[in-house]
Design an enzyme around this catalytic site. Structure first.
Site, PDB file in Angstrom:
ATOM      1  N   ARG A   1       0.833  -1.208   0.000  1.00 41.78           N
ATOM      2  CA  ARG A   1       0.000   0.000   0.000  1.00 41.78           C
ATOM      3  C   ARG A   1       0.867   1.257   0.000  1.00 41.78           C
ATOM      4  O   ARG A   1       0.987   1.946  -1.000  1.00 41.78           O
ATOM      5  CB  ARG A   1      -0.958  -0.028   1.199  1.00 41.78           C
ATOM      6  CG  ARG A   1      -2.115   0.984   1.105  1.00 41.78           C
ATOM      7  CD  ARG A   1      -1.754   2.408   1.494  1.00 41.78           C
ATOM      8  NE  ARG A   1      -1.197   2.521   2.828  1.00 41.78           N
ATOM      9  CZ  ARG A   1      -0.742   3.657   3.359  1.00 41.78           C
ATOM     10  NH1 ARG A   1      -0.758   4.780   2.639  1.00 41.78           N
ATOM     11  NH2 ARG A   1      -0.216   3.687   4.567  1.00 41.78           N
ATOM     12  N   ASP A   2       1.500   1.533   1.104  1.00 40.83           N
ATOM     13  CA  ASP A   2       2.323   2.737   1.207  1.00 40.83           C
ATOM     14  C   ASP A   2       3.468   2.688   0.206  1.00 40.83           C
ATOM     15  O   ASP A   2       3.857   3.707  -0.373  1.00 40.83           O
ATOM     16  CB  ASP A   2       2.856   2.862   2.638  1.00 40.83           C
ATOM     17  CG  ASP A   2       3.351   4.261   2.969  1.00 40.83           C
ATOM     18  OD1 ASP A   2       3.646   5.020   2.028  1.00 40.83           O
ATOM     19  OD2 ASP A   2       3.454   4.589   4.150  1.00 40.83           O
TER      20      ASP A   2
ATOM     21  N   HIS B   1       4.959   4.385  12.710  1.00 42.61           N
ATOM     22  CA  HIS B   1       5.160   4.308  11.262  1.00 42.61           C
ATOM     23  C   HIS B   1       6.122   5.434  10.896  1.00 42.61           C
ATOM     24  O   HIS B   1       5.735   6.597  10.867  1.00 42.61           O
ATOM     25  CB  HIS B   1       3.818   4.490  10.551  1.00 42.61           C
ATOM     26  CG  HIS B   1       3.905   4.468   9.053  1.00 42.61           C
ATOM     27  ND1 HIS B   1       3.375   3.446   8.301  1.00 42.61           N
ATOM     28  CD2 HIS B   1       4.443   5.343   8.167  1.00 42.61           C
ATOM     29  CE1 HIS B   1       3.572   3.703   7.021  1.00 42.61           C
ATOM     30  NE2 HIS B   1       4.223   4.851   6.908  1.00 42.61           N
TER      31      HIS B   1
ATOM     32  N   ASN C   1       9.748   4.745   3.233  1.00 43.44           N
ATOM     33  CA  ASN C   1       9.571   4.209   4.581  1.00 43.44           C
ATOM     34  C   ASN C   1      10.858   3.542   5.068  1.00 43.44           C
ATOM     35  O   ASN C   1      11.808   3.356   4.314  1.00 43.44           O
ATOM     36  CB  ASN C   1       8.471   3.146   4.554  1.00 43.44           C
ATOM     37  CG  ASN C   1       7.133   3.707   4.141  1.00 43.44           C
ATOM     38  OD1 ASN C   1       6.394   4.243   4.947  1.00 43.44           O
ATOM     39  ND2 ASN C   1       6.813   3.576   2.863  1.00 43.44           N
TER      40      ASN C   1
ATOM     41  N   CYS D   1       4.215   9.570   0.908  1.00 40.72           N
ATOM     42  CA  CYS D   1       2.852  10.100   0.906  1.00 40.72           C
ATOM     43  C   CYS D   1       2.653  11.037  -0.287  1.00 40.72           C
ATOM     44  O   CYS D   1       3.376  12.029  -0.420  1.00 40.72           O
ATOM     45  CB  CYS D   1       2.576  10.862   2.203  1.00 40.72           C
ATOM     46  SG  CYS D   1       0.949  11.640   2.261  1.00 40.72           S
TER      47      CYS D   1
ATOM     48  N   HIS E   1       9.150   7.252   8.441  1.00 40.07           N
ATOM     49  CA  HIS E   1       9.780   7.394   7.131  1.00 40.07           C
ATOM     50  C   HIS E   1      11.249   7.728   7.345  1.00 40.07           C
ATOM     51  O   HIS E   1      11.618   8.341   8.352  1.00 40.07           O
ATOM     52  CB  HIS E   1       9.099   8.499   6.321  1.00 40.07           C
ATOM     53  CG  HIS E   1       7.769   8.088   5.769  1.00 40.07           C
ATOM     54  ND1 HIS E   1       7.265   8.581   4.585  1.00 40.07           N
ATOM     55  CD2 HIS E   1       6.835   7.234   6.229  1.00 40.07           C
ATOM     56  CE1 HIS E   1       6.082   8.051   4.348  1.00 40.07           C
ATOM     57  NE2 HIS E   1       5.795   7.225   5.336  1.00 40.07           N
TER      58      HIS E   1
END
Length: 319
Positions: A24-25, A215, A257, A248, A217
């Protein structure tokens, strides 16, 4: 200090739970991939031993075209067992779509700052928080859970440094409305270990008993340090992305990430069990790199994994 503890030991838990967010990310900034390539990535990621995978997001295909095939991906998840799949949603409509597609474990993003909330979701933080109860109800009635991911928990690309009280207020309101877990997101990769610990402490004080994950980055090279600080502060749920892929699309300057292989390497070499096979993650990174068609940012991946002593003239190959 405990009399039997080495004064140079780090205080670390015996195990942590890593969620893989590359599907996803990791992919949301990429050009749309064929479904077959995504399924090859999933197959490789499941093979690493990871127990939780963020499979996709049910958001507007116009906003995030790379994830427009969420329903198709969800329809294939039943082929794998032993892994908890989840999906990210941006509103109640997305939650309905996810539940109807058979993915009741939801992640709902709430930005702690109005600037990012408007860019990411087209509404204020307060308006986004106001939907937590409805989305929690949808997840719970379907037998799932709701995790509220607090974006820009430390800094915002539009509003600057996020006051701790903003992040705390979002966490408190979300849990009150029915969220089962909270995850704190360093959306633009700006925070540092001391700031990590301060926000974690403040959030956990107002949400006792609620699991809090992180979470991070690695935009400015502090992702691993922040992860270690969070773990030392008692966090055992962390997100990471294969190859360090991701970012993002609604936060200028937000790049990759934490790389799953780098996090696994750091923790396993420090005696913290992850249940994830490093070589298998590197193999999954190769599958991912072929799928996206460009080099991955992970330093460990580029180095080829663990260091292997080189043979020299003084070391016969058969020795």
């Amino acid at each position: 200090m405990h009399p039997d503890r080495d004064p140079f030991d780090l205080v670390l838990p015996p195990a942590v739970d890593i969620r893989e967010v590359g599907m996803r990310d990791g992919l949301q900034l990429e050009a749309p991939l064929p479904l077959a390539d995504k399924l090859a990535m999933l197959e490789a990621l499941v093979g690493t031993g990871v127990r939780r995978i963020e499979a996709t997001s049910f958001v507007s295909p116009r906003a995030v075209p790379a994830l427009a095939d969420a329903d198709q991906v969800a329809a294939e998840l039943g082929r794998w067992t032993g892994v908890a799949f989840s999906a990210l949603v941006a509103n109640a409509r997305g939650a309905v779509r996810a539940v109807d597609a058979g993915v009741p474990d939801l992640e709902y993003v709430v930005s702690a700052t109005d600037g990012h909330s408007r860019a990411n979701a087209g509404r204020t933080t307060a308006e986004a928080v106001g939907a937590v109860g409805e989305i929690a109800g949808l997840a719970h009635r379907a037998g799932g859970t709701l995790e509220v991911v607090i974006a820009t928990a430390w800094d915002c690309p539009f509003d600057g440094r996020t006051p701790i009280v903003r992040t705390v207020d979002v966490a408190r309101a979300s849990v009150t409305a029915g969220a089962d877990r909270i995850v704190l997101g360093d959306t633009i990769g700006t925070t540092t270990p001391m700031r990590v610990v301060r926000v974690l402490d403040a959030v956990r004080r107002v949400c006792p008993g609620t699991p809090v994950g992180v979470h991070f980055h690695d935009t400015r090279g502090t992702g691993q340090a922040n992860a270690l600080a969070a773990i030392q502060a008692g966090v055992t749920q962390l997100d990471s992305s294969v190859g360090g892929l991701g970012g993002c699309p609604f936060a200028p300057g937000a790049s990759g990430n934490i790389a799953t292989e780098e996090l696994v390497y750091m923790l396993e070499e420090s005696g913290v069990h992850t249940g994830i096979d490093l070589d298998a993650v590197l193999a999954a990174a190769r599958v991912t790199e072929r799928a996206v068609g460009h080099e991955l940012p992970s330093s460990l991946y580029r180095a080829g994994g663990r260091s292997v002593p080189r043979l020299t003239e003084q070391t016969p190959a058969g020795a």
